[in-house]
Design a protein around this motif. Structure first.
Motif, PDB file in Angstrom:
ATOM      1  N   GLU A   1     -16.620   4.696  -2.119  1.00 11.54           N
ATOM      2  CA  GLU A   1     -15.723   4.934  -3.252  1.00 11.54           C
ATOM      3  C   GLU A   1     -14.687   5.966  -2.808  1.00 11.54           C
ATOM      4  O   GLU A   1     -14.770   7.145  -3.148  1.00 11.54           O
ATOM      5  N   PRO A   2     -13.723   5.543  -2.029  1.00 10.86           N
ATOM      6  CA  PRO A   2     -12.808   6.501  -1.387  1.00 10.86           C
ATOM      7  C   PRO A   2     -11.883   7.200  -2.366  1.00 10.86           C
ATOM      8  O   PRO A   2     -11.508   6.659  -3.404  1.00 10.86           O
ATOM      9  N   GLU A   3     -11.516   8.415  -1.980  1.00  6.46           N
ATOM     10  CA  GLU A   3     -10.463   9.154  -2.666  1.00  6.46           C
ATOM     11  C   GLU A   3      -9.284   9.204  -1.701  1.00  6.46           C
ATOM     12  O   GLU A   3      -9.357   9.843  -0.651  1.00  6.46           O
ATOM     13  N   PHE A   4      -8.202   8.510  -2.036  1.00  6.32           N
ATOM     14  CA  PHE A   4      -7.045   8.453  -1.149  1.00  6.32           C
ATOM     15  C   PHE A   4      -6.220   9.726  -1.279  1.00  6.32           C
ATOM     16  O   PHE A   4      -6.158  10.337  -2.346  1.00  6.32           O
ATOM     17  N   SER A   5      -5.598  10.105  -0.170  1.00  6.55           N
ATOM     18  CA  SER A   5      -4.775  11.309  -0.155  1.00  6.55           C
ATOM     19  C   SER A   5      -3.469  11.075  -0.904  1.00  6.55           C
ATOM     20  O   SER A   5      -3.004   9.933  -1.024  1.00  6.55           O
ATOM     21  N   MET A   6      -2.887  12.156  -1.387  1.00  8.62           N
ATOM     22  CA  MET A   6      -1.605  12.064  -2.091  1.00  8.62           C
ATOM     23  C   MET A   6      -0.479  12.150  -1.070  1.00  8.62           C
ATOM     24  O   MET A   6       0.267  13.122  -1.005  1.00  8.62           O
ATOM     25  N   LEU A   7      -0.377  11.098  -0.263  1.00 11.42           N
ATOM     26  CA  LEU A   7       0.530  11.097   0.875  1.00 11.42           C
ATOM     27  C   LEU A   7       1.195   9.733   0.994  1.00 11.42           C
ATOM     28  O   LEU A   7       0.524   8.701   0.986  1.00 11.42           O
ATOM     29  N   SER A   8       2.513   9.715   1.085  1.00 10.68           N
ATOM     30  CA  SER A   8       3.241   8.474   1.325  1.00 10.68           C
ATOM     31  C   SER A   8       3.701   8.443   2.781  1.00 10.68           C
ATOM     32  O   SER A   8       4.132   9.464   3.315  1.00 10.68           O
ATOM     33  N   TYR A   9       3.580   7.289   3.419  1.00 11.04           N
ATOM     34  CA  TYR A   9       4.038   7.141   4.800  1.00 11.04           C
ATOM     35  C   TYR A   9       4.217   5.650   5.114  1.00 11.04           C
ATOM     36  O   TYR A   9       3.962   4.790   4.259  1.00 11.04           O
ATOM     37  N   ARG A  10       4.661   5.363   6.323  1.00 13.23           N
ATOM     38  CA  ARG A  10       4.903   3.981   6.721  1.00 13.23           C
ATOM     39  C   ARG A  10       3.755   3.470   7.596  1.00 13.23           C
ATOM     40  O   ARG A  10       3.211   4.226   8.395  1.00 13.23           O
ATOM     41  N   HIS A  11       3.442   2.184   7.425  1.00 14.95           N
ATOM     42  CA  HIS A  11       2.521   1.535   8.347  1.00 14.95           C
ATOM     43  C   HIS A  11       2.943   0.077   8.498  1.00 14.95           C
ATOM     44  O   HIS A  11       3.151  -0.621   7.497  1.00 14.95           O
ATOM     45  N   ALA A  12       3.072  -0.368   9.741  1.00 12.04           N
ATOM     46  CA  ALA A  12       3.644  -1.691  10.024  1.00 12.04           C
ATOM     47  C   ALA A  12       2.866  -2.814   9.355  1.00 12.04           C
ATOM     48  O   ALA A  12       3.457  -3.759   8.822  1.00 12.04           O
TER      49      ALA A  12
ATOM     50  N   LEU B   1     -14.035  -4.007  -6.447  1.00 14.59           N
ATOM     51  CA  LEU B   1     -13.606  -4.800  -5.289  1.00 14.59           C
ATOM     52  C   LEU B   1     -13.464  -3.924  -4.057  1.00 14.59           C
ATOM     53  O   LEU B   1     -13.919  -4.295  -2.962  1.00 14.59           O
ATOM     54  N   LEU B   2     -12.863  -2.749  -4.220  1.00 16.30           N
ATOM     55  CA  LEU B   2     -12.691  -1.855  -3.076  1.00 16.30           C
ATOM     56  C   LEU B   2     -14.046  -1.350  -2.576  1.00 16.30           C
ATOM     57  O   LEU B   2     -14.265  -1.234  -1.367  1.00 16.30           O
ATOM     58  N   LYS B   3     -14.955  -1.075  -3.487  1.00 20.30           N
ATOM     59  CA  LYS B   3     -16.292  -0.618  -3.108  1.00 20.30           C
ATOM     60  C   LYS B   3     -17.039  -1.701  -2.336  1.00 20.30           C
ATOM     61  O   LYS B   3     -17.662  -1.432  -1.304  1.00 20.30           O
ATOM     62  N   GLU B   4     -16.956  -2.927  -2.815  1.00 21.88           N
ATOM     63  CA  GLU B   4     -17.614  -4.042  -2.124  1.00 21.88           C
ATOM     64  C   GLU B   4     -17.027  -4.241  -0.730  1.00 21.88           C
ATOM     65  O   GLU B   4     -17.753  -4.465   0.248  1.00 21.88           O
ATOM     66  N   THR B   5     -15.692  -4.136  -0.624  1.00 23.12           N
ATOM     67  CA  THR B   5     -15.029  -4.288   0.674  1.00 23.12           C
ATOM     68  C   THR B   5     -15.449  -3.173   1.623  1.00 23.12           C
ATOM     69  O   THR B   5     -15.720  -3.417   2.808  1.00 23.12           O
ATOM     70  N   ALA B   6     -15.501  -1.941   1.114  1.00 21.24           N
ATOM     71  CA  ALA B   6     -15.898  -0.794   1.938  1.00 21.24           C
ATOM     72  C   ALA B   6     -17.336  -0.958   2.442  1.00 21.24           C
ATOM     73  O   ALA B   6     -17.643  -0.646   3.596  1.00 21.24           O
ATOM     74  N   GLN B   7     -18.214  -1.462   1.600  1.00 20.76           N
ATOM     75  CA  GLN B   7     -19.601  -1.697   2.015  1.00 20.76           C
ATOM     76  C   GLN B   7     -19.670  -2.741   3.123  1.00 20.76           C
ATOM     77  O   GLN B   7     -20.394  -2.575   4.108  1.00 20.76           O
ATOM     78  N   GLN B   8     -18.906  -3.812   2.983  1.00 22.13           N
ATOM     79  CA  GLN B   8     -18.903  -4.870   3.984  1.00 22.13           C
ATOM     80  C   GLN B   8     -18.316  -4.394   5.307  1.00 22.13           C
ATOM     81  O   GLN B   8     -18.738  -4.858   6.374  1.00 22.13           O
ATOM     82  N   LEU B   9     -17.352  -3.459   5.237  1.00 28.33           N
ATOM     83  CA  LEU B   9     -16.743  -2.924   6.461  1.00 28.33           C
ATOM     84  C   LEU B   9     -17.567  -1.809   7.081  1.00 28.33           C
ATOM     85  O   LEU B   9     -17.259  -1.335   8.173  1.00 28.33           O
ATOM     86  N   GLY B  10     -18.617  -1.347   6.390  1.00 29.14           N
ATOM     87  CA  GLY B  10     -19.505  -0.332   6.936  1.00 29.14           C
ATOM     88  C   GLY B  10     -19.037   1.098   6.785  1.00 29.14           C
ATOM     89  O   GLY B  10     -19.480   1.973   7.524  1.00 29.14           O
ATOM     90  N   PHE B  11     -18.152   1.360   5.820  1.00 30.39           N
ATOM     91  CA  PHE B  11     -17.716   2.735   5.586  1.00 30.39           C
ATOM     92  C   PHE B  11     -18.852   3.537   4.957  1.00 30.39           C
ATOM     93  O   PHE B  11     -19.578   3.041   4.095  1.00 30.39           O
TER      94      PHE B  11
ATOM     95  N   ILE C   1      -5.454  -7.037   1.054  1.00 35.69           N
ATOM     96  CA  ILE C   1      -4.862  -5.716   0.818  1.00 35.69           C
ATOM     97  C   ILE C   1      -5.951  -4.664   0.649  1.00 35.69           C
ATOM     98  O   ILE C   1      -5.751  -3.499   1.009  1.00 35.69           O
ATOM     99  N   SER C   2      -7.119  -5.045   0.167  1.00 34.96           N
ATOM    100  CA  SER C   2      -8.229  -4.090   0.069  1.00 34.96           C
ATOM    101  C   SER C   2      -8.646  -3.616   1.454  1.00 34.96           C
ATOM    102  O   SER C   2      -8.891  -2.420   1.670  1.00 34.96           O
ATOM    103  N   ILE C   3      -8.723  -4.545   2.410  1.00 36.84           N
ATOM    104  CA  ILE C   3      -9.062  -4.186   3.783  1.00 36.84           C
ATOM    105  C   ILE C   3      -7.988  -3.288   4.384  1.00 36.84           C
ATOM    106  O   ILE C   3      -8.287  -2.270   5.029  1.00 36.84           O
ATOM    107  N   LEU C   4      -6.724  -3.634   4.160  1.00 33.66           N
ATOM    108  CA  LEU C   4      -5.623  -2.829   4.705  1.00 33.66           C
ATOM    109  C   LEU C   4      -5.598  -1.432   4.098  1.00 33.66           C
ATOM    110  O   LEU C   4      -5.336  -0.451   4.801  1.00 33.66           O
TER     111      LEU C   4
END
Length: 257
Positions: free
Chosen positions: A84-95, A70-80, A130-133
């Motif tokens: 197949e992203p590798e997310f950072s090991m980082l916690s933070y806030r986003h509104a 699902l994330l791969k399909e979303t990334a393709q549609q968004l043009g990334f 949530i995949s887009i976010l």
């Protein structure tokens, strides 16, 4: 969204992405080589097949599991470029992550006695959101800068200035001067808004700006580090290990084209 078994649990390894949100307070997880602490209203994304262990969560555990397809399909549609992203090991806030999570939680609480099928349909249609976010605001290999944070005006002015000259040496005094407040007041407000200290944000911005050079060029690691504002290749390597648990060379080998 669960309220039981919030303290230490067994090691696990999932074949999906997991975004974990902490609505009430500190959540702590153990990975093979480090620990993750998620403060109130912060989020963290686990990549697939990462060994992890939940140590504790305050009052509630809120997580969403997303299949890589699902994330791969979303990334393709968004043009990334990296789908197949590798997310950072980082916690933070986003509104916007916080707003989406609050909306879903309120819906589930209001409709806790409703027809299970209606709740399931609602949640299934929320997964695309949530995949887009995650892709837009989750920092990782698919980003060429730190995800945009909508903040208070005086913090935004500092963020804009840092982005324009992120290779320069910045001090807390200089940042607070741009914000028009004392450095102590500025540092507190910045951390409150983003979940990250001002200098840490700048270093992370430099790292994510450097990723495109790692992936799409053959420049040396030393050249990339110095051109993106790091004082030395050792400080660049150290931050990379902290964020991805791998060196820039290993990151290049994984994602390079």
């Amino acid at each position: 969204m669960r309220h039981d078994r919030l303290h230490e649990r067994d090691w696990r390894n999932d074949d999906c992405y997991k975004i974990i949100f902490s609505p009430y307070g500190q959540a702590e997880y153990q990975l093979n080589q480090n620990y993750v602490s998620i403060q109130q209203n912060e989020f963290f994304i686990f990549n697939p097949n990462i060994d992890h262990k939940q140590l504790k969560t305050t009052k509630e555990k809120f997580l969403v599991e997303i299949q890589p397809s699902l994330l791969k399909e979303t990334a393709q549609q968004l043009g990334f470029k990296i789908v197949e992203p590798e997310f950072s090991m980082l916690s933070y806030r986003h509104a916007q992550i916080q707003q989406w999570t609050s909306f879903i939680r309120e819906f589930l609480m209001i409709n806790k006695d409703s027809d299970p099928m209606s709740k399931q349909l609602f949640l299934e249609n929320s997964l695309a959101q949530i995949s887009i976010l995650m892709l837009q605001y989750g920092s990782g290999s698919h980003q060429n800068q730190f995800p945009k944070i909508i903040s208070k005006q005086n913090i935004n002015s500092v963020l804009d200035a840092l982005k324009e000259s992120y290779q320069e040496d910045w001090t807390l005094d200089q940042m607070s001067l741009v914000a028009g407040m004392s450095k102590y007041q500025f540092a507190h407000l910045f951390k409150e808004e983003t979940g990250i200290s001002p200098y840490s944000w700048l270093q992370l911005y430099r790292l994510f700006k450097s990723q495109q050079a790692l992936i799409f060029t053959e420049q040396s690691i030393l050249t990339i580090a110095l051109e993106h504002g790091f004082s030395s290749v050792s400080s660049y390597n150290h931050l990379f290990r902290k964020i991805y648990n791998k060196t820039p060379t290993q990151f290049r080998s994984t994602h390079g084209k």
